[in-house]
Design a protein around this motif. Structure first.
Motif, PDB file in Angstrom:
ATOM      1  N   ASP A 129      -3.944  10.869   1.476  1.00  0.00           N
ATOM      2  CA  ASP A 129      -2.823   9.931   1.475  1.00  0.00           C
ATOM      3  C   ASP A 129      -2.789   9.082   0.220  1.00  0.00           C
ATOM      4  O   ASP A 129      -3.801   8.569  -0.235  1.00  0.00           O
ATOM      5  N   VAL A 130      -1.596   8.970  -0.356  1.00  0.00           N
ATOM      6  CA  VAL A 130      -1.382   8.141  -1.541  1.00  0.00           C
ATOM      7  C   VAL A 130      -0.134   7.310  -1.304  1.00  0.00           C
ATOM      8  O   VAL A 130       0.920   7.846  -0.956  1.00  0.00           O
ATOM      9  N   ARG A 131      -0.266   6.004  -1.445  1.00  0.00           N
ATOM     10  CA  ARG A 131       0.905   5.119  -1.392  1.00  0.00           C
ATOM     11  C   ARG A 131       0.852   4.296  -2.652  1.00  0.00           C
ATOM     12  O   ARG A 131       0.073   3.368  -2.765  1.00  0.00           O
ATOM     13  N   THR A 132       1.639   4.685  -3.619  1.00  0.00           N
ATOM     14  CA  THR A 132       1.514   4.032  -4.912  1.00  0.00           C
ATOM     15  C   THR A 132       2.886   3.660  -5.441  1.00  0.00           C
ATOM     16  O   THR A 132       3.864   4.379  -5.228  1.00  0.00           O
ATOM     17  N   THR A 133       2.954   2.518  -6.083  1.00  0.00           N
ATOM     18  CA  THR A 133       4.165   2.164  -6.823  1.00  0.00           C
ATOM     19  C   THR A 133       3.936   2.363  -8.313  1.00  0.00           C
ATOM     20  O   THR A 133       4.824   2.140  -9.121  1.00  0.00           O
ATOM     21  N   ALA A 134       2.707   2.775  -8.671  1.00  0.00           N
ATOM     22  CA  ALA A 134       2.368   2.955 -10.085  1.00  0.00           C
ATOM     23  C   ALA A 134       3.019   4.238 -10.607  1.00  0.00           C
ATOM     24  O   ALA A 134       2.937   5.287  -9.974  1.00  0.00           O
TER      25      ALA A 134
ATOM     26  N   ARG B 248      -0.959  -1.748  -6.705  1.00  0.00           N
ATOM     27  CA  ARG B 248      -0.039  -0.674  -7.094  1.00  0.00           C
ATOM     28  C   ARG B 248      -0.447   0.651  -6.483  1.00  0.00           C
ATOM     29  O   ARG B 248       0.388   1.498  -6.219  1.00  0.00           O
ATOM     30  N   ASN B 249      -1.747   0.844  -6.287  1.00  0.00           N
ATOM     31  CA  ASN B 249      -2.220   2.179  -5.943  1.00  0.00           C
ATOM     32  C   ASN B 249      -3.188   2.125  -4.761  1.00  0.00           C
ATOM     33  O   ASN B 249      -4.330   1.699  -4.898  1.00  0.00           O
ATOM     34  N   LEU B 250      -2.690   2.563  -3.608  1.00  0.00           N
ATOM     35  CA  LEU B 250      -3.519   2.720  -2.405  1.00  0.00           C
ATOM     36  C   LEU B 250      -3.639   4.224  -2.196  1.00  0.00           C
ATOM     37  O   LEU B 250      -2.634   4.905  -1.988  1.00  0.00           O
ATOM     38  N   ALA B 251      -4.834   4.743  -2.300  1.00  0.00           N
ATOM     39  CA  ALA B 251      -5.009   6.201  -2.235  1.00  0.00           C
ATOM     40  C   ALA B 251      -6.357   6.514  -1.610  1.00  0.00           C
ATOM     41  O   ALA B 251      -7.378   5.914  -1.977  1.00  0.00           O
ATOM     42  N   GLY B 252      -6.335   7.415  -0.658  1.00  0.00           N
ATOM     43  CA  GLY B 252      -7.591   7.846  -0.041  1.00  0.00           C
ATOM     44  C   GLY B 252      -8.337   6.710   0.648  1.00  0.00           C
ATOM     45  O   GLY B 252      -9.549   6.765   0.807  1.00  0.00           O
TER      46      GLY B 252
END
Lengths: 281, 281
Positions: A129-134, B248-252
């Motif tokens: 899972d990735v939730r990114t605005t970058a 900015r970056n939520l991942a794994g």
């Protein structure tokens, strides 16, 4: 196919040989720091971080640096060095460790060059899972970017330039022509010159490989790193990386330099920040 | 004026008393970690960072943390603790040191809670030049912002909330009403509840005092800090601070959380980044 034509691979490349450690006893490693990774006579800071990270990877129960913080104490020179690494804590998901790199004075006494703290995990084990605005900034195609030897004044050829692929966005190299943008930005395509793909260790090289952002602010001089912390966020896909560095705040002679590294699948694979000092020439 | 009405000052405030160390031997300090700086039973990470930074300030040749990197190993609880601090290197402009905080198991064995590396200098000695493109984000006036006890569900009153002034931008607390913005932002006015002005130590408290940015992304749970690095860039002017945090970056399951702290003169006085982990509830 003759061996010399085989592409370099992770584990079999100049970067891997240059960071290889000889185990002396548990947690103590020897290395002969090579001339080839120097810039103006000093070993590159990202290369040294990779050496320390490799020692921690061999010492800790987990393989990959999730976050590694290095404090640079004195400039490392080519020649013999000792790395000492130790486990501080081993957990189920993360292990934390410390490592230092030492070199020797003429009388044999040790001088510490760098000390690091790091928390390691297994990037391959993370959910997808990735939730990114970058988002990666716009980069011109690699073929439109310029290498250190394309710039005027390239008489300053440095050994490390033969070992990395560094192709800079022309918009961020105006300083080489006396026309810095003033923005404090540097962007480049980055890889290893022998074609070895990226891995977490080479990402540590990538975050400290570009010209100092202060050059783009019209400042010349030596910009030594005081401290650099890198977060490795994902295993990079094969192919060249894009590295973007920015400085927002230069005050009292100190500045932060933030780097982001994007892989060929547009994934943000590393983030770093360093505190550096401007020694104006 | 009776003593109880005198405003708290740097050196004479609850925060100063709560971070005060008893020297046992050179580099070894005792402290009784107070209940008052806990949140859900654990000591606040920024408070603990200030304790370690204070020990280093008493140990090193320079007074202020320019850059401090903490790796959090296990949750600290109220009660006795020992801090060990040591000098790694003393230079003319900067000194580098290391410190750890330990607590005790029932059988008396020590458990390390946090380890830090830091480089210290003298912020008062820096030249005044500032070249920055960093600008504070828009903050509503303090009177239009909301405290933890203004939010619905404030039955979760935490001891630290009595000791800090934390007034959140309503635009970043929609999560408390089940309407997170999805942006991963948190902004707040910050100070000490007893009116003590900010200093480099309280800036370390400020960078880890806001609700987790992932709440604004609609995620609930515990978000423990793995590592936090703070750069203190200037001595803060008197008056409340503005703190802006972003992810900015939520991942794994891991995320970076960046904080910027602005003083009343619009100066960027601190920058921090932490790597944290989401333990979803």
């Amino acid at each position: 196919m003759p061996e010399t034509a085989a592409p370099a691979t992770v584990g079999n490349s100049e970067f891997d040989r240059a960071t290889a450690l000889t185990p002396h006893e548990p947690g103590v490693y020897g290395i002969d720091l090579p001339e080839g990774w120097t810039i103006f006579g000093a070993l590159n800071g990202g290369y040294l971080l990779a050496v320390l990270a490799r020692a921690l990877g061999e010492t800790l129960a987990h393989p990959h640096p999730f976050t590694i913080s290095a404090h640079y104490l004195s400039a490392s020179r080519p020649g013999p060095a000792t790395v000492r690494a130790e486990t501080i804590r081993t957990g189920r998901t993360l292990s934390t460790g410390q490592a230092s790199l030492f070199q020797y004075e003429a009388d044999g006494t040790e001088t510490e060059r760098i000390r690091v703290l790091a928390s390691y995990g297994d990037l391959a084990s993370l959910p997808d899972d990735v939730r990114t605005t970058a988002k990666p900034p716009a980069f011109p195609p690699l073929a439109h970017c310029v290498g250190p030897d394309d710039a005027p004044g390239s008489a300053d050829h440095q050994p490390i330039a033969d070992r990395v692929l560094l192709k800079l966005d022309p918009a961020t190299v105006g300083w080489a022509l006396g026309q810095p943008s003033g923005k404090g930005e540097s962007r480049a395509w980055f890889g290893l010159a022998d074609g070895r793909d990226a891995d977490p260790l080479s990402l540590l090289l990538a975050v400290d490989a570009l010209p100092p952002t202060v050059f783009d602010m019209g400042i010349k001089g030596w910009v030594p790193t005081i401290e650099l912390t890198a977060h490795i966020r994902a295993l990079p896909a094969p192919g060249p990386l894009r590295v973007s560095t920015t400085t927002r705040n230069l005050a009292g002679g100190f500045l932060e330099e933030d780097a982001e590294v994007w892989d060929s699948e547009n994934r943000l694979v590393a983030q770093s920040r360093q505190l550096a000092r401007v020694m104006q020439s």
